[in-house]
Each structure stands twice: as C-alpha cells, then as structure tokens.
Design a protein around this motif. Structure first.
Motif, short mmCIF file in Angstrom:
data_model
loop_
_atom_site.label_atom_id
_atom_site.label_comp_id
_atom_site.label_asym_id
_atom_site.label_seq_id
_atom_site.Cartn_x
_atom_site.Cartn_y
_atom_site.Cartn_z
N ASN A 26 -12.63 -3.50 -7.24
CA ASN A 26 -13.05 -2.80 -6.03
C ASN A 26 -12.63 -4.05 -4.72
OD1 ASN A 26 -14.35 -0.92 -3.94
ND2 ASN A 26 -15.68 -2.54 -3.76
N GLY A 27 -11.78 -3.67 -3.56
CA GLY A 27 -11.41 -4.42 -2.75
C GLY A 27 -10.29 -5.53 -2.75
N HIS A 28 -9.96 -5.66 -3.94
CA HIS A 28 -9.08 -6.65 -4.34
C HIS A 28 -7.58 -6.14 -4.65
CE1 HIS A 28 -11.92 -9.83 -4.81
NE2 HIS A 28 -12.89 -9.03 -5.45
N PRO A 29 -6.73 -6.66 -3.75
CA PRO A 29 -5.50 -6.01 -3.66
C PRO A 29 -4.63 -6.14 -5.41
CG PRO A 29 -5.51 -7.30 -1.92
CD PRO A 29 -6.69 -7.58 -2.57
N LEU A 30 -4.30 -5.21 -5.62
CA LEU A 30 -3.49 -5.09 -7.11
C LEU A 30 -2.20 -5.75 -7.06
CD1 LEU A 30 -4.24 -4.13 -9.85
CD2 LEU A 30 -3.33 -2.02 -9.52
N ASP A 31 -1.81 -6.76 -7.99
CA ASP A 31 -0.51 -7.23 -7.95
C ASP A 31 0.67 -6.23 -8.56
OD1 ASP A 31 1.50 -9.21 -7.80
OD2 ASP A 31 1.03 -10.37 -9.61
N VAL A 32 0.83 -5.30 -7.74
CA VAL A 32 2.07 -4.17 -8.22
C VAL A 32 2.44 -4.03 -6.90
CG1 VAL A 32 0.70 -3.30 -10.06
CG2 VAL A 32 0.62 -2.26 -7.94
N PRO A 33 3.96 -3.59 -6.91
CA PRO A 33 4.64 -3.00 -5.57
C PRO A 33 3.90 -2.24 -4.56
CG PRO A 33 6.10 -2.96 -7.36
CD PRO A 33 4.90 -3.23 -7.97
N GLY A 34 3.67 -2.96 -3.34
CA GLY A 34 2.91 -2.25 -2.34
C GLY A 34 1.50 -2.79 -2.20
N SER A 35 1.10 -3.65 -3.08
CA SER A 35 -0.52 -4.28 -3.03
C SER A 35 -1.43 -3.36 -2.71
CB SER A 35 -0.12 -5.60 -2.11
OG SER A 35 0.74 -6.38 -2.57
N PRO A 36 -1.56 -2.39 -3.47
CA PRO A 36 -2.64 -1.28 -2.97
C PRO A 36 -3.84 -1.93 -3.30
CG PRO A 36 -1.83 -0.66 -5.45
CD PRO A 36 -0.79 -1.75 -4.48
N VAL A 37 -4.94 -1.46 -2.29
CA VAL A 37 -6.38 -2.09 -2.53
C VAL A 37 -7.05 -1.09 -3.38
CG1 VAL A 37 -8.43 -2.99 -1.29
CG2 VAL A 37 -6.25 -3.54 -0.52
N PRO A 38 -7.73 -1.16 -4.44
CA PRO A 38 -8.52 -0.02 -4.88
C PRO A 38 -9.82 -0.28 -4.52
CG PRO A 38 -7.60 -1.72 -6.64
CD PRO A 38 -7.29 -2.44 -5.33
N LEU A 39 -10.36 1.04 -3.94
CA LEU A 39 -11.63 1.27 -3.77
C LEU A 39 -12.48 2.06 -4.65
CD1 LEU A 39 -10.73 2.55 -0.17
CD2 LEU A 39 -11.53 0.15 -0.59
N TRP A 40 -13.62 1.32 -5.18
CA TRP A 40 -14.10 1.99 -6.43
C TRP A 40 -15.16 3.04 -5.96
CZ3 TRP A 40 -19.34 0.49 -8.57
CH2 TRP A 40 -19.72 1.05 -9.86
N THR A 41 -14.66 4.22 -6.40
CA THR A 41 -15.32 5.37 -5.90
C THR A 41 -15.85 6.26 -7.26
OG1 THR A 41 -13.17 6.29 -5.88
CG2 THR A 41 -14.23 5.84 -3.61
N PRO A 42 -16.68 5.73 -7.77
CA PRO A 42 -17.36 6.50 -9.03
C PRO A 42 -18.09 8.00 -8.62
CG PRO A 42 -18.73 5.00 -8.28
CD PRO A 42 -17.57 4.59 -7.33
N GLY A 43 -18.25 8.78 -9.68
CA GLY A 43 -18.75 9.85 -9.54
C GLY A 43 -17.71 10.93 -10.34
N HIS A 44 -16.75 11.34 -10.00
CA HIS A 44 -15.78 12.00 -10.69
C HIS A 44 -15.51 11.63 -12.08
CE1 HIS A 44 -12.67 15.11 -11.32
NE2 HIS A 44 -11.95 14.32 -11.64
N THR A 45 -15.19 10.38 -12.20
CA THR A 45 -15.34 9.61 -13.41
C THR A 45 -16.09 8.21 -12.99
OG1 THR A 45 -13.21 8.09 -13.20
CG2 THR A 45 -13.25 10.75 -14.24
N HIS B 292 -13.47 6.03 -11.62
CA HIS B 292 -12.69 6.33 -10.37
C HIS B 292 -12.28 5.33 -9.25
CE1 HIS B 292 -10.76 8.60 -7.16
NE2 HIS B 292 -10.39 9.69 -8.18
N CYS B 293 -10.90 5.19 -8.93
CA CYS B 293 -10.68 4.33 -7.50
C CYS B 293 -9.70 5.17 -6.86
CB CYS B 293 -9.76 2.97 -8.23
SG CYS B 293 -11.12 1.98 -8.92
N ALA B 294 -10.20 5.07 -5.50
CA ALA B 294 -9.07 5.55 -4.61
C ALA B 294 -8.08 4.31 -4.26
CB ALA B 294 -9.50 5.91 -3.06
N LEU B 295 -7.10 4.46 -3.81
CA LEU B 295 -6.13 3.49 -3.62
C LEU B 295 -5.52 3.32 -2.10
CD1 LEU B 295 -3.76 3.86 -6.87
CD2 LEU B 295 -5.60 2.21 -6.28
N LEU B 296 -5.92 2.39 -1.36
CA LEU B 296 -5.26 2.22 0.00
C LEU B 296 -4.28 1.31 -0.10
CD1 LEU B 296 -5.98 2.58 3.01
CD2 LEU B 296 -7.34 0.51 2.91
#
Length: 242
Positions: free
Chosen positions: A137-156, A159-163
């Motif tokens: 949560n909140g830490h940019p992922l080291d992949v192209p585009g550097s998306p920031v995962p937003l941990w959004t549990p509930g559905h699973t 679950h993470c949204a990606l910003l």
C-alpha cells in the motif's frame, strides 16, 4: 482510454495494456479468451506478448487471472499481486463470497447474458498463477509506469487499486465497477455480495479512493468513468452493497 493505455474488453471483463516510455504493463489478465484481443492490440503496436514487462493483478479472482499463467509460462513475464491475494491467484476459484449466487440469478435475470458471455470466454477453465507478493500500500511498484497500489480490501482480502499518477488514471479493479456482472446494474458501485468477501470492508475502502484526485477511473467491469475518482467513490457508497 488515454495516450498509451489500451482497454481489452472481453465478455464484460476489462484488462488494460499500459505502454509507457520504460516498457509495457498489463493491468489484470482477464479471461482465457482475452488472449486474442491482446495479440490484436500488440500487433497494432508492432509488439508481441514477449514484450510485456509485467502483469499486475488488482486481485486474484478467476476473471482477472485468465492469461497470466500463459504469459508467465511462455515468456517468463513477472506477475505481481498483494500478499493477501497470492493464494487466491494460485487457486482463483477457492473463495467464499458473502452470499450464494443462485438467488442473484433469480433476482437479477439481466445478469444471465453477462455471466454466460464470461463462461463462453473461458471463465470456468482458468488456471491459477504463482505471483510475486510485490504490492504494498502506497509504495510505487517497480514495473513500467510505476503504479502506486492502494490496498482496498473487501472484494478480496488483498485487493489493490492501482494509481498511475503521472497520467491521472486509477485502475480500480473491482473496488469500484461501473457494471456489476452479478446484477447487470451500471454506474459506480461495489460488486454484489455474490462475489465479494466482505461488503463492509469494501465500503470502508471507498474512503481511501475518495482521496484520489485522478480524473479517469478504469474499472474491472464496465465503461470508463471520466468524472473523477472522488465522484465515483461517492456514488458507489450511495449505491451501497447488494
């Protein structure tokens, strides 16, 4: 959807190929039937599946894992997921939703064609994938585009949204959708309890998304939402759990 962002909509399930200067990231992996659409988009880009640098899963359900194993086996493409969904990604049918599905099919008959299309595109034959527990949560992922995962549990649970902040896009996965496959209802909302682990947690996760200023939201199911993530979160909360 935006410059360098390609939507693959197969049987009411979305995944997205994100092309950035540093490479290509596939957000979610759809259904097995998504493979043809992916090859078509890549052909347009004069690329091949081997050129995809990473697959990032918003969660581990079968309709988001579909072609991840194929990419991993054929091209050694890294697959990333939150640690709490790593087991689910390996076994994408082994989860218990809050409510049984049959009552939904009786109550919402308009959902039957949606679910039928998913079955025709391989929804019953998805093989799981061993993914890296890389999303934090909140830490940019080291992949192209550097998306920031937003941990959004509930559905699973994981679950993470990606910003992708630099292009103003939130990939909401199934934290907010604009088409619920189990009711066929449209507009920003949660996925029905027939496929959600914990609807109270899913509603609580909308608080985090309500802080996101991105103008464009791309969901796991349904059409793009162009009126801002904050508005989508507000409307999803108003719609409540089904």
């Amino acid at each position: 959807m935006a410059e360098g962002v390609h939507r693959l909509d197969v049987a009411h399930v979305n995944c997205y190929l994100v092309v950035r200067p540093d490479g290509m990231t596939l957000v979610d992996a759809g259904l097995p039937g998504t493979w043809g659409a992916l090859r078509e988009v890549l052909g347009h880009l004069r690329a091949t599946p081997a050129d995809i640098d990473a697959v990032v899963l918003t969660h581990g359900h079968f309709d988001h894992v579909g072609i991840a194993r194929r990419l991993q086996r054929a091209h050694e493409t890294p697959v990333h997921v939150h640690a709490r969904d790593r087991r689910l990604a390996r076994h994408p049918y082994l989860y218990r939703p809050e409510r049984d599905r049959p009552p939904y099919l009786a109550r919402y008959p308009k959902a039957l064609p949606v679910l039928g299309d998913m079955v025709l595109r391989g929804a019953l034959g998805v093989r799981g994938v061993t993914a890296r527990a890389s999303l934090a949560n909140g830490h940019p992922l080291d992949v192209p585009g550097s998306p920031v995962p937003l941990w959004t549990p509930g559905h699973t649970d994981g679950h993470c949204a990606l910003l992708f902040d630099d292009i103003g896009i939130l990939f909401s996965g199934d934290a907010i959708v604009t088409l619920d496959p189990y009711t066929a209802e449209t507009g920003p909302r949660l996925v029905a309890n027939a496929a959600t682990a914990d609807s109270r947690a899913a509603l609580a996760s909308l608080d985090a998304l309500a802080q996101v200023e991105a103008p464009l939201m791309l969901p796991g199911h349904g059409e793009p939402w162009r009126d801002g993530v904050r508005a989508a979160a507000r409307l999803a909360r108003a719609a409540g759990a089904r």
